[in-house]
Scaffold this motif. Structure first.
Motif, PDB file in Angstrom:
ATOM      1  N   THR A1228       0.841  -1.190   0.000  1.00 28.51           N
ATOM      2  CA  THR A1228       0.000   0.000   0.000  1.00 28.51           C
ATOM      3  C   THR A1228       0.879   1.243   0.000  1.00 28.51           C
ATOM      4  O   THR A1228       2.111   1.172   0.119  1.00 28.51           O
ATOM      5  CB  THR A1228      -0.916   0.008   1.233  1.00 28.51           C
ATOM      6  OG1 THR A1228      -0.103   0.098   2.408  1.00 28.51           O
ATOM      7  CG2 THR A1228      -1.753  -1.263   1.296  1.00 28.51           C
ATOM      8  N   CYS A1400      -3.614   1.059  -3.125  1.00 31.98           N
ATOM      9  CA  CYS A1400      -4.047   1.818  -1.950  1.00 31.98           C
ATOM     10  C   CYS A1400      -5.005   0.996  -1.099  1.00 31.98           C
ATOM     11  O   CYS A1400      -5.853   0.242  -1.614  1.00 31.98           O
ATOM     12  CB  CYS A1400      -4.749   3.112  -2.373  1.00 31.98           C
ATOM     13  SG  CYS A1400      -3.636   4.336  -3.088  1.00 31.98           S
ATOM     14  N   LEU A1405      -7.862   5.765  -0.276  1.00 29.23           N
ATOM     15  CA  LEU A1405      -8.575   6.123  -1.492  1.00 29.23           C
ATOM     16  C   LEU A1405      -9.335   7.431  -1.310  1.00 29.23           C
ATOM     17  O   LEU A1405      -9.909   7.697  -0.251  1.00 29.23           O
ATOM     18  CB  LEU A1405      -9.550   5.013  -1.876  1.00 29.23           C
ATOM     19  CG  LEU A1405      -8.936   3.654  -2.239  1.00 29.23           C
ATOM     20  CD1 LEU A1405     -10.033   2.611  -2.391  1.00 29.23           C
ATOM     21  CD2 LEU A1405      -8.122   3.777  -3.520  1.00 29.23           C
ATOM     22  N   CYS A1443      -6.995   6.260  -6.370  1.00 24.59           N
ATOM     23  CA  CYS A1443      -5.705   6.131  -5.662  1.00 24.59           C
ATOM     24  C   CYS A1443      -4.707   7.051  -6.346  1.00 24.59           C
ATOM     25  O   CYS A1443      -4.537   6.984  -7.576  1.00 24.59           O
ATOM     26  CB  CYS A1443      -5.217   4.685  -5.693  1.00 24.59           C
ATOM     27  SG  CYS A1443      -3.607   4.433  -4.873  1.00 24.59           S
TER      28      CYS A1443
END
Length: 1530
Positions: A1228, A1400, A1405, A1443
């Protein structure tokens, strides 16, 4: 010289002895000395004073004339000031109806008065007046004797006395041996069966060969038992037990070691005054104030011991120029007397004093003992007849057995009756010690059956009348003084009367804790004033850091795009004070031995020093933090309201204070500096990682989240962050979507991607931002303040606890350490169960160290091979040498010569300039102005003069981990040319070991040797160099026993007989030692010549010179050396009406000297000058020097496992700690950011690692500058090269361990590991090693090096583009390019993150509502194409999830300017920085430590000394005053 009748002579007649003396004694010598001098400062003729009960009147001794101190003898202005002070004080009434004036009138009737300055002040009379009870006080008498019966002391044997190494720590066999030794330690008896008594008013002299147990006996009688495993037998201090003394009266029984340990930046006056202040009694006569008391005591002691002229001079140490060695010893004596102990054990306390000063010192002890009825126990390595005659009793020790305890005036006859006779003119003390040496004693003719072994000597004594008298004396003392409750009560009552009102009755300290704090605070301020450089550098570092940090984040806007930058500023504000506080650790360890010693003297609680340090530091810290906060706060543009600023300032102050308390607490908790630095480094990492800035608390792994709760930095960061963001309502900086084509869409169809934003709202509330980002709340502000304060108090409490109970240092062993695997006789003997050696000074016993007849013949054969007849034929001369420093003339027109085959003694009182002259002649001065001429055979000195001479320094400076043989071989390797084979060098070294008596200690570690064997090693190191021209020795016999001194001087005699030219300073020669010398150069204070010429047979020539010119006759039994010093008025209290300097100038001997020098020059110039023996400045090539140094340094590191383990443990612990902190981060955006932060934080480990290696770098540099550079052993560049190279393998190993613990734990891919290891495991340790050493090279101390390195590290930490991205650096972008960490972090981050996709998480987000009729891809497609990132649900018509990043490469380049393609370029740039660092190590060493030295030598070579002209007045040379000189006359 007559002495008081011993108590032994009347011991059998004491059946009705009273419990207390008939004459009431004073509460302490110095306590009443000041009061009595105030009353009697003008008296000249003392009335006869009856002696205390049981003692004869104290008669004048041979040098009794020195007891009368002519006031004009001292500095006239200083003594007149003292007289005015005392006269003014004497007018103060002591009580109604009785005044000091009336007291003076009473004594005036007896003695008469005079008011002129020329009157004499009789010190002995003043001391005897102390017998009178002080007016206006009701203090009971305070006196203690000590009785010991069947005393046995047991210590650990040498089974564990091998030098620890890194290998021994991991060797399973060594581990098992260590466990076995811990469970069943090898014990040995050090002293056994001792019994005797020392009454109040008696002086005991303890004699014995080195290793016999003298120091052990003194320590045990002084109740210092902690270093021994077992102490058996009875010891009574009158009716007090050892536990009573330890718990309640520790300051009344003291042990004074031979080494002088003081705060170097304190002046002499401040040092003595503090001792008097800390032990000042509450009961004082004549209404004297406490301040007046310690002021008077300081004046008296500095006057009596001749320190008035250096009162304002710093005491100094090896790094700071201060007073001379003899003056420093007198400072120690004055300090001890100022503390007013009742039983004092002086261990070789005359070491470093000249003979006249030593006699005066012992005589002062005699008078103090008589008057204040003290019990004084002394051991001397060398005791002249006048010193010996001062004592009442003698205790002679032979291999741990007491073979005589009895009257001093009967000891000589006792051993003559036994069957031994003294040698010609041998002093009594030397004779007594000699009878315990199987090969030093002489049996009386016709005696066949006499005691030979220690056991036989002991058995003989037990059957003697001396033993019966001793037993009777003990029984009498036990009957009247032991176990008497009324004596205990009386002593406790007198103790309570002396202690301040608020002192705990169960405390051994004289003053209350508040008074101690006040006194130590004043001293701490004085220390700060004396070391302003570190404080100024600290202030400058903070100010510059504030400016740099402030301009880096200059005028931040309230826009949300600067939210994280504000967080970065606040993180730095929290982190930097802790980083700078780490630099205090070295200075705290440096002062610990001083605090430990003063704790034993019961001067103050050790925790008081910690309190004083904290309290004194508050205003200093407040000043620094205020400047730092103002600059930083307003440059950055933080919220400009008064309340928020003062909250920021308050927290900054608290952070700085608790950071200092934290690291001081860490230092106080460890016994060695290296592990303390290791722990500090781990804590710095913990504070940085778990503050909450890099990893919010919610993202921390559960197993380590608890660290954030015990991290005060976390609460400080939260408080400052919420304080800043509480009033911020920031305009959103980035909307999704934005740009062309989106301006017409309503705000409802846009989203702010900043955490805390609300749909449709243009602004982001700061409170919401910190709540959602970090979990912080403004309501926690003052809660956090309370928690931080609680942490500060907690750290302070731990600091006080550790400071009080952990005052020792690692490595303070009393055993001699040997190289592992050594099988030398000393090791084999010390491991024997039956051996008896001195624990604190493990020496070779007679069975090992004494030579058999065949062994002695072997040594004589070795001497014959060591000495080459006719090897030296050159004559060294000097004429009209003068030396001035800081306006003070230390040498004045000194001339002389040293001829081959002659042993020349350089004598004079302490401070006469002996060491100074030796340094000037040997070209070892770096400061001041020197004038005069020096020649060899009438020719200028050759370029390699220092390489052709040997110089044995007064201070024994060696690499502490080297063995004795390695030290000598190192000298031979580097100071003898390569043309001499290694086999020849090793054979010559072995011969030197045998001749110097070091053969059995060839494998002993130098740092653990006793003073005697260190001195032998020093001489051996110079002999191993085989000096061609001249051998200089500075007090080679100082601190040695008479037998060792004789062995060394006789060896010097052998060298001289072979043709070696020797010039030797000597302090306390016995008569037989003095007669060994051929010539004498005698100096008086001011560096003025008093005599130069032959000594003559039985010293007749020099004695006749002084008698012929007006001195008193030399008595038949008198030591000629002591006679001539007494004749010229040497000593602190001596007086001489004859100006011997002018007598010398007008003498025929002076004219003869000039003609001799002229003749030497005329003869020498008829032959070719002495050529340089080597082609360059050094005997060996540079590469050979470097390799030899490198091998020595590798061995030093290997034998210092504490240092290496601290280095390795820090790397492993930091790697695991950071690895699990960022454990298995995912793909992430937050995971990528955490991986970047893990790389960033990994660089912080370089700070503690660099601080560790700086201490070692400076220690090796000190050894080079003190001893090895003046000897021209090797080039400074070779030393620097070896220092750089020796650290690289260990730091690379440490970084390798760090890499393995960190890399895979974080979750990096294995296929990216090779590059990462190259950069982090290889290049990074090279970088921080070289930059750390470059900083150390420019720094005088480790503390300053730590401050400077922390400051420079904060640069690279700030400008590497992580906390403040490149796009926001503005003007400071050039520093981004200049920071090496920019390329380090860019290369590492690009390698481990490059090419990765970012996915993400739901919280990352941005959710956007598209307009009606638009799908997510239709509405946001053009924005995504331009801005990057990706859509999670492109076909959806609501809740478009966007994202902002799709690949790590795009994210790194856009935000941090990190490019994957720059990886190998960054390796090259990092290598360039390393090359630059290495160059800076050399350049800084040259500019800061070598340049002045080189200029001086260049000036000399160009004729600045005018050595090539034979003139009676030479030219002058100026030497840079920034350098350090350790001279005898400073």
């Amino acid at each position: 010289m007559s002495v008081p009748r011993s108590h032994f002579e009347s011991a059998l007649h004491r059946e009705n002895e009273p419990a207390l003396p008939a004459i009431v004694s004073a509460t302490g010598l110095v306590a009443e000395l000041g009061n009595t001098i105030i009353r009697n400062s003008r008296f000249t003729s003392p009335p006869p004073i009856p002696s205390p009960t049981g003692q004869r009147p104290h008669e004048h001794r041979v040098s009794s004339s020195t007891s009368r101190v002519d006031i004009g003898h001292f500095d006239p202005l200083g003594v007149e000031e003292l007289r005015r002070t005392l006269s003014k004080s004497s007018g103060a009434p002591s009580e109604p109806g009785h005044s000091a004036e009336s007291s003076r009138q009473t004594y005036t009737k007896q003695a008469g008065t005079s008011d002129t300055l020329e009157d004499s002040f009789n010190f002995e009379h003043v001391l005897r007046e102390v017998l009178k009870k002080p007016d206006g006080t009701d203090t009971k008498s305070r006196e203690l004797g000590v009785l010991f019966d069947q005393l046995r002391v047991v210590g650990k044997g040498a089974a564990a006395s091998f030098q620890p190494t890194l290998g021994s720590i991991f060797n399973p066999l060594d581990i098992l041996r260590a466990i076995q030794s811990f469970r069943h330690p090898h014990m040995r008896t050090i002293v056994n069966g001792f019994q005797g008594v020392v009454r109040p008013g008696e002086m005991l002299l303890v004699l014995g060969r080195p290793g016999s147990g003298c120091s052990t006996l003194l320590k045990v009688l002084a109740n210092q038992r902690h270093e021994f495993e077992l102490v058996e037998g009875d010891i009574h201090y009158n009716s007090l037990s050892p536990d009573d003394i330890r718990l309640l009266h520790r300051g009344d029984v003291q042990y004074c070691p031979e080494h002088d340990i003081h705060f170097p930046t304190l002046t002499v006056e401040q040092t003595v005054s503090f001792a008097a202040k800390s032990r000042a009694p509450r009961a004082r006569a004549d209404g004297l104030t406490r301040k007046g008391y310690w002021t008077d005591v300081t004046d008296i002691l500095t006057t009596v011991f001749g320190l008035r002229n250096v009162r304002k001079s710093p005491v100094g140490d090896a790094a700071l120029r201060g007073v001379s060695g003899g003056e420093k010893k007198r400072v120690s004596i004055s300090e001890s007397l100022a503390t007013r102990s009742l039983v004092t054990c002086w261990d070789n306390s005359t070491r470093g004093l000249d003979a006249s000063t030593a006699v005066e010192y012992v005589r002062a002890l005699r008078i103090a003992t008589d008057i204040a009825r003290l019990a004084t126990i002394v051991t001397f390595s060398q005791a002249g007849e006048s010193l010996y005659a001062t004592f009442d009793k003698i205790c002679l020790i032979y291999e741990g057995r007491m073979v005589y305890f009895g009257p001093a005036n009967q000891a000589k006859q006792y051993f003559i009756d036994m069957g031994y006779v003294p040698a010609n003119r041998q002093t009594t003390a030397d004779f007594l010690v000699a009878v315990t040496d199987p090969y030093g004693r002489v049996a009386r003719e016709g005696m066949t059956i006499i005691p030979a072994t220690a056991a036989e000597f002991e058995e003989y004594y037990k059957k003697s009348g001396a033993m019966k008298s001793n037993q009777a004396d003990m029984d009498s003392f036990r009957e009247h003084y032991v176990g008497k409750q009324h004596l205990i009560s009386a002593f406790q009552e007198s103790t309570r009367a002396e202690r301040s009102r608020h002192t705990n009755l169960k405390s051994p300290y004289m003053t209350s804790i508040p008074m101690q704090i006040r006194a130590v605070m004043v001293r701490r301020i004085q220390i700060l004033r004396g070391s302003l450089a570190a404080q100024v550098i600290n202030v400058i570092a903070f100010v510059l850091q504030a400016i740099i940090l402030g301009t880096t984040y200059l005028e931040l806007s309230t826009n949300t795009s600067d939210f994280y930058s504000r967080g970065g500023v606040i993180f730095f504000a929290v982190f930097l004070p802790g980083l700078f506080a780490m630099s205090e650790i070295p200075s705290l360890f440096a002062q610990r031995p001083i605090i430990q010693r003063q704790k034993k003297l019961a001067m103050y609680h050790p925790f008081v020093e910690a309190i004083a340090l904290t309290l004194v530091d508050i205003p200093v810290t407040f000043f620094i933090v205020t400047i730092f906060s103002i600059i930083l706060y307003f440059l950055v543009g933080l919220q400009r309201s008064a309340g928020q600023f003062f909250v920021f300032l308050l927290f900054e102050l608290v952070i700085a204070l608790f950071s200092k308390s934290l690291f001081r607490m860490i230092a106080s908790a460890f016994k060695a500096e290296a592990p303390a630095q290791c722990a500090a480094g781990i804590i710095v990492l913990a504070v940085a990682l778990y503050t909450g800035y890099f990893i919010p608390q919610a993202s921390m792994i559960g197993a380590l989240r608890w660290i954030s709760y015990i991290n005060p930095g976390r609460y400080s960061f939260e408080a400052l962050l919420v304080n800043e963001f509480h009033t911020i309502n920031g305009l959103c900086g980035i909307f999704v979507p934005s740009g062309p084509g989106y301006d017409n869409f309503p705000q409802a169809n846009k989203a702010c991607i900043t955490v805390g934003s609300q749909p449709g709202d243009l602004y982001v509330d700061g409170n919401r931002f910190v709540q959602l980002s970090f979990g912080y709340s403004y309501g926690h502000l003052w809660r956090d303040f309370g928690i931080v304060m609680a942490f500060g108090v907690f750290f302070a409490v731990l600091l006080l606890v550790f400071s009080e109970y952990n005052t020792s240092l690692t490595g303070q062993t009393s055993r001699t350490l040997f190289k592992r695997g050594s099988r030398t006789p000393a090791v084999l003997d010390s491991t024997s169960q039956t051996s008896s050696t001195d624990e604190e000074k493990t020496r070779i016993s007679s069975t090992v160290g004494s030579e058999s007849d065949s062994r002695r013949e072997e040594v004589l054969d070795i001497k014959s091979t060591l000495i080459e007849p006719g090897r030296v034929t050159n004559v060294f001369t000097w004429r009209n040498i003068s030396y001035e420093i800081s306006g003070k003339l230390l040498l004045n027109d000194v001339s002389g010569f040293v001829a081959p085959g002659k042993l020349t003694a350089l004598m004079g009182e302490s401070g006469a300039g002996k060491t100074t002259l030796l340094n000037v002649l040997a070209e070892r001065t770096d400061v001041g102005v020197v004038s005069g001429d020096r020649f060899v055979n009438g020719h200028p000195l050759s370029a390699d003069f220092q390489a052709q001479t040997g110089y044995c320094q007064q201070t024994d400076t060696h690499m502490p981990t080297m063995t004795v043989r390695e030290a000598l071989l190192f000298s031979a390797k580097l100071r003898r040319p390569l043309s001499v084979s290694m086999e020849e060098k090793e054979a010559y070294v072995d011969n030197c070991l045998a001749v110097c008596g070091l053969d059995a200690y060839r494998d002993a570690v130098v740092g653990s040797l006793s003073a005697e064997y260190k001195k032998r090693t020093t001489i051996g190191v110079e002999l191993a160099a085989k000096p061609k021209l001249l051998l200089f020795l500075d007090e080679p016999t100082s601190g040695l026993d008479s037998q060792s001194a004789w062995a060394i001087v006789s060896f010097l005699r052998s060298l001289a007989n072979s043709g070696q030219a020797i010039l030797c300073t000597i302090h306390q020669p016995s008569a037989e030692l003095f007669q060994v010398f051929d010539r004498l150069l005698l100096l008086r204070k001011g560096g003025e010549t008093v005599y130069f010429g032959d000594v003559g047979s039985n010293a007749a020539t020099v004695i006749q010179y002084f008698e012929r010119n007006g001195s008193r006759p030399c008595e038949a039994h008198e030591n000629p050396a002591e006679f001539i010093l007494d004749a010229i008025g040497a000593g602190t209290t001596a007086y001489c009406a004859i100006d011997w300097y002018h007598v010398w100038q007008r003498s025929a001997e002076c004219n003869l000297l000039e003609s001799d020098i002229d003749g030497i020059h005329a003869k020498g110039r008829s032959i070719a000058p002495v050529s340089a023996s080597i082609g360059s400045a050094f005997a060996t090539p540079w590469l050979y020097q470097t390799w030899t140094l490198l091998m020595r340094n590798f061995a030093d590191h290997w034998r210092d496992p504490t240092y290496l383990m601290a280095k390795l443990v820090l790397n492993v612990a930091a790697g695991l700690f950071m690895g699990f902190t960022f454990f298995k981060r995912n793909e992430t955006l937050e995971g990528a950011q955490d991986k970047l932060y893990s790389i960033y934080v990994a660089t912080i480990i370089s700070v503690p690692l660099a601080n560790q290696l700086q201490v070692v770098f400076l220690r090796l540099r000190d050894i080079y500058e003190i001893r090895e550079r003046p000897s021209k052993m090797y080039a400074w560049s070779a030393l620097v090269t070896s220092q750089v190279l020796v650290e690289l393998p260990w730091n690379t190993l440490g970084s390798t361990l760090f890499f393995f613990c960190w890399y895979w734990t974080v979750g990096f891919q294995s296929d990216r590991g090779a590059y990462t290891y190259l950069v982090l495991g290889v290049l990074f340790p090279v970088y921080y090693t070289t930059i750390g050493q470059a900083v150390a090279a420019m720094s005088p101390t480790a503390e300053i090096a730590g401050i400077v390195f922390s400051f420079l590290f904060s640069f690279v930490l700030t400008f590497n583009g992580v906390l403040q991205p490149y796009s926001k650096l503005g003007w400071w972008r050039w520093m981004y390019r200049m920071s090496p960490f920019t390329y380090l972090i860019e290369g590492l981050a690009a390698q481990v993150l490059g090419g990765h996709q970012i996915r993400c998480s739901a919280t990352e987000l941005a959710v956007v509502q598209p307009p009606s009729g638009y799908s997510c891809i239709a509405y946001l497609g053009s924005f995504v194409s331009a801005a990057g990132g990706y859509l999670v649900n492109p076909d959806a018509t609501i809740n478009c999830e966007y994202c902002s990043e799709s690949t790590a490469d795009d994210w790194l380049e856009r935000v941090f300017n990190i490019k994957y393609t720059h990886r190998w370029r960054n390796v090259g740039i990092l290598c360039a920085f390393i090359v630059f660092n290495i160059a800076m190590v050399y350049l800084c060493t040259y500019l800061f430590r070598v340049r002045t030295y080189g200029k001086t030598k260049s000036f000399l070579k160009s004729g600045g000394f005018r050595m090539g002209k034979d003139k009676k007045t030479g030219g002058k040379r100026n030497i840079d005053s920034s350098k350090t000189v350790d001279s005898d006359s400073q």
